[in-house]
Design a protein around this motif. Structure first.
Motif, PDB file in Angstrom:
ATOM      1  N   VAL A   1     -36.871  11.034  32.078  1.00 31.93           N
ATOM      2  CA  VAL A   1     -35.664  11.411  31.344  1.00 31.93           C
ATOM      3  C   VAL A   1     -34.435  11.144  32.205  1.00 31.93           C
ATOM      4  CG1 VAL A   1     -34.583  13.229  29.991  1.00 31.93           C
ATOM      5  CG2 VAL A   1     -37.057  13.225  30.299  1.00 31.93           C
ATOM      6  N   ALA A   2     -34.527  11.485  33.484  1.00 30.94           N
ATOM      7  CA  ALA A   2     -33.405  11.222  34.387  1.00 30.94           C
ATOM      8  C   ALA A   2     -33.116   9.727  34.486  1.00 30.94           C
ATOM      9  CB  ALA A   2     -33.704  11.799  35.768  1.00 30.94           C
TER      10      ALA A   2
ATOM     11  N   ALA B   1     -35.622  10.695  21.405  1.00 30.65           N
ATOM     12  CA  ALA B   1     -35.969  10.459  22.813  1.00 30.65           C
ATOM     13  C   ALA B   1     -36.001  11.766  23.588  1.00 30.65           C
ATOM     14  CB  ALA B   1     -34.968   9.492  23.435  1.00 30.65           C
ATOM     15  N   GLY B   2     -35.034  12.655  23.340  1.00 32.27           N
ATOM     16  CA  GLY B   2     -35.035  13.941  24.022  1.00 32.27           C
ATOM     17  C   GLY B   2     -36.243  14.796  23.659  1.00 32.27           C
ATOM     18  N   LEU B   3     -36.632  14.790  22.390  1.00 33.37           N
ATOM     19  CA  LEU B   3     -37.803  15.550  21.967  1.00 33.37           C
ATOM     20  C   LEU B   3     -39.081  14.998  22.596  1.00 33.37           C
ATOM     21  CD1 LEU B   3     -36.962  16.054  18.174  1.00 33.37           C
ATOM     22  CD2 LEU B   3     -36.731  17.727  20.025  1.00 33.37           C
ATOM     23  N   VAL B   4     -39.201  13.669  22.615  1.00 35.09           N
ATOM     24  CA  VAL B   4     -40.375  13.054  23.247  1.00 35.09           C
ATOM     25  C   VAL B   4     -40.431  13.406  24.731  1.00 35.09           C
ATOM     26  CG1 VAL B   4     -41.415  10.842  23.895  1.00 35.09           C
ATOM     27  CG2 VAL B   4     -40.539  11.170  21.574  1.00 35.09           C
TER      28      VAL B   4
ATOM     29  N   GLN C   1     -23.974  10.700  23.305  1.00 38.19           N
ATOM     30  CA  GLN C   1     -25.392  10.340  23.297  1.00 38.19           C
ATOM     31  C   GLN C   1     -26.164  11.083  24.383  1.00 38.19           C
ATOM     32  OE1 GLN C   1     -24.850   6.134  23.770  1.00 38.19           O
ATOM     33  NE2 GLN C   1     -25.008   5.720  21.565  1.00 38.19           N
ATOM     34  N   GLY C   2     -25.580  11.174  25.569  1.00 39.16           N
ATOM     35  CA  GLY C   2     -26.238  11.917  26.644  1.00 39.16           C
ATOM     36  C   GLY C   2     -26.374  13.394  26.315  1.00 39.16           C
ATOM     37  N   ALA C   3     -25.368  13.961  25.648  1.00 42.51           N
ATOM     38  CA  ALA C   3     -25.445  15.367  25.272  1.00 42.51           C
ATOM     39  C   ALA C   3     -26.556  15.603  24.260  1.00 42.51           C
ATOM     40  CB  ALA C   3     -24.097  15.822  24.703  1.00 42.51           C
ATOM     41  N   VAL C   4     -26.705  14.702  23.297  1.00 39.70           N
ATOM     42  CA  VAL C   4     -27.783  14.840  22.310  1.00 39.70           C
ATOM     43  C   VAL C   4     -29.141  14.718  22.994  1.00 39.70           C
ATOM     44  CG1 VAL C   4     -28.852  13.750  20.302  1.00 39.70           C
ATOM     45  CG2 VAL C   4     -26.370  14.071  20.378  1.00 39.70           C
ATOM     46  N   LEU C   5     -29.282  13.755  23.892  1.00 42.75           N
ATOM     47  CA  LEU C   5     -30.533  13.585  24.636  1.00 42.75           C
ATOM     48  C   LEU C   5     -30.870  14.845  25.422  1.00 42.75           C
ATOM     49  CD1 LEU C   5     -32.822  11.753  25.850  1.00 42.75           C
ATOM     50  CD2 LEU C   5     -31.157  11.102  27.608  1.00 42.75           C
ATOM     51  N   SER C   6     -29.892  15.388  26.148  1.00 46.24           N
ATOM     52  CA  SER C   6     -30.127  16.566  26.983  1.00 46.24           C
ATOM     53  C   SER C   6     -30.424  17.798  26.149  1.00 46.24           C
ATOM     54  CB  SER C   6     -28.914  16.823  27.883  1.00 46.24           C
ATOM     55  OG  SER C   6     -28.624  15.692  28.688  1.00 46.24           O
ATOM     56  N   ALA C   7     -29.684  17.968  25.042  1.00 48.15           N
ATOM     57  CA  ALA C   7     -29.901  19.149  24.195  1.00 48.15           C
ATOM     58  C   ALA C   7     -31.289  19.132  23.568  1.00 48.15           C
ATOM     59  CB  ALA C   7     -28.824  19.214  23.120  1.00 48.15           C
TER      60      ALA C   7
END
Length: 397
Positions: free
Chosen positions: A196-197, A178-181, A230-236
């Protein structure tokens, strides 16, 4: 047999979606938007000059006014189908928007809690997406809207899968995707970061709720740890995609600029911030957006079309009218410089009747002037003759 009919219904709707969008792409092409011309120029420069620049003539200086995602897409199409082949771009965008319709149907299937109604919900969502003209019309323009819609729906689908993941480890993989997309979507439109927010806020809102899957951690502390991870993985993952452009802009412009500038300006370029702030105080109707904002520096502004709500007082109106007159009728810089040059006084001005002769003498020097010039050139270098002012430009001392 019912299973076959279901897939036939999906296939027919998807064929209708692509046919409708292909018709729009072929019959309603629109090359008017200036943004589309900028993206096309960036793509051509990538292919022909091997530089990311929006300049149409040399020197092709690097640019940061637009994010590179859509220009790279155009360059890929141009490299295969020919430079400037926007018809091929529109056909590919018709395919992309059809894929968006399929993703919408998939999301509806996941979101319907009743197993018996999943198929009906999915087909209904697909039919609505197929018939929606507000997104389909953008396949005919060389703009980022088709890609932005696709990435927004794809992000929503991947986030749905992350929430429904059967294990914590599996959910981390989905959040990374999801973060990459989301990061790639920002490369097409910077305001895609708002999605994303929204996903991040939705993730935070799940902290107080007990997970439905028994394999996921239970209890407030464990839930908090899981959501933070999970939020950290998304943001990173989201930030990693932006690193190359941020480094490039720092090396080229010494600016920490991961996205495009708010007003699409190059470093040091003038931006009328005061004018933009003034528009925000009264523009509440889209009919003023085109003439007052999008056409700025391209066409005149009709002062009579401004509403009374644009002014707080007669003094403000008079001031705005004066400024807009200067905008509509700008002063020619060359003429302004010529007007600022000192004019000769009456004692040195040539008589009106001999002005023609004076002009011709200036163009073709008389023999006496040639002799003087020759004599001056023969003088020693230690004693150069002081240059005389050009007649008619400076007053006599």
């Amino acid at each position: 047999m019912p299973q076959q009919r279901k897939w036939i219904a999906y296939a027919l709707l998807l064929c209708a979606a692509f046919s409708f969008r292909l018709w729009v792409a072929r019959k309603l092409p629109n090359d008017n938007p200036e943004d589309g011309k900028v993206y096309a120029q960036l793509a051509r420069n990538l292919l022909e000059q091997h530089v990311y620049s929006h300049a149409s003539a040399p020197p092709y200086l690097p640019s940061l006014i637009r994010l590179p995602g859509y220009s790279i897409f155009l360059a890929a199409i141009y490299s295969i189908c020919g430079h400037g082949n926007n018809t091929a771009v529109r056909i590919v965008q018709a395919l992309l928007d059809t894929l968006t319709c399929a993703l919408i149907a998939t999301i509806a299937c996941y979101w319907e809690p009743d197993q018996k109604r999943k198929r009906a919900a999915s087909l209904a969502a697909l039919a609505l997406a197929v018939a929606c003209p507000f997104t389909a019309i953008y396949v005919a323009t060389v703009l980022t809207e088709t890609w932005a819609s696709l990435f927004a729906v794809a992000l929503c689908l991947v986030a749905t899968l992350a929430f429904r993941a059967p294990s914590f480890k599996r959910s981390l993989w989905y959040w990374m995707i999801a973060g990459l997309v989301a990061g790639v979507s920002v490369f097409f439109r910077p305001d895609s970061g708002l999605f994303v927010a929204a996903v991040g806020l939705t993730l935070l809102s799940t902290i107080p709720f007990k997970p439905q899957n028994a394999t996921l951690p239970d209890g407030p502390a464990r839930r908090l740890f899981m959501v933070v991870a999970q939020g950290a993985v998304l943001s990173a993952a989201f930030a990693v995609v932006l690193v190359p452009r941020t480094v490039r802009n720092w090396r080229e412009f010494q600016l920490l600029q991961p996205l495009a500038p708010t007003h699409g300006e190059m470093p040091g370029e003038f931006v009328p911030f005061g004018y933009y702030k003034w528009l925000r105080t009264w523009v509440d109707d889209r009919k003023y957006t085109e003439p007052m904002l999008w056409s700025l520096d391209e066409s005149e502004i009709d002062i009579d079309q401004l509403p009374e709500a644009a002014f707080d007082s007669p003094e403000e109106r008079a001031r705005v009218v004066e400024l807009l007159k200067q905008y509509n009728d700008p002063v020619d810089p060359d003429a302004a410089v010529a007007n600022e040059q000192p004019q000769p006084d009456d004692s040195t001005a040539s008589p009106p009747e001999s002005s023609t002769q004076a002009g011709s003498a200036k163009e073709t020097p008389a023999p006496e002037a040639d002799e003087d010039a020759q004599a001056d050139s023969e003088k020693p270098a230690a004693e150069p003759a002081p240059p005389e002012p050009e007649a008619g430009r400076f007053p006599a001392p």
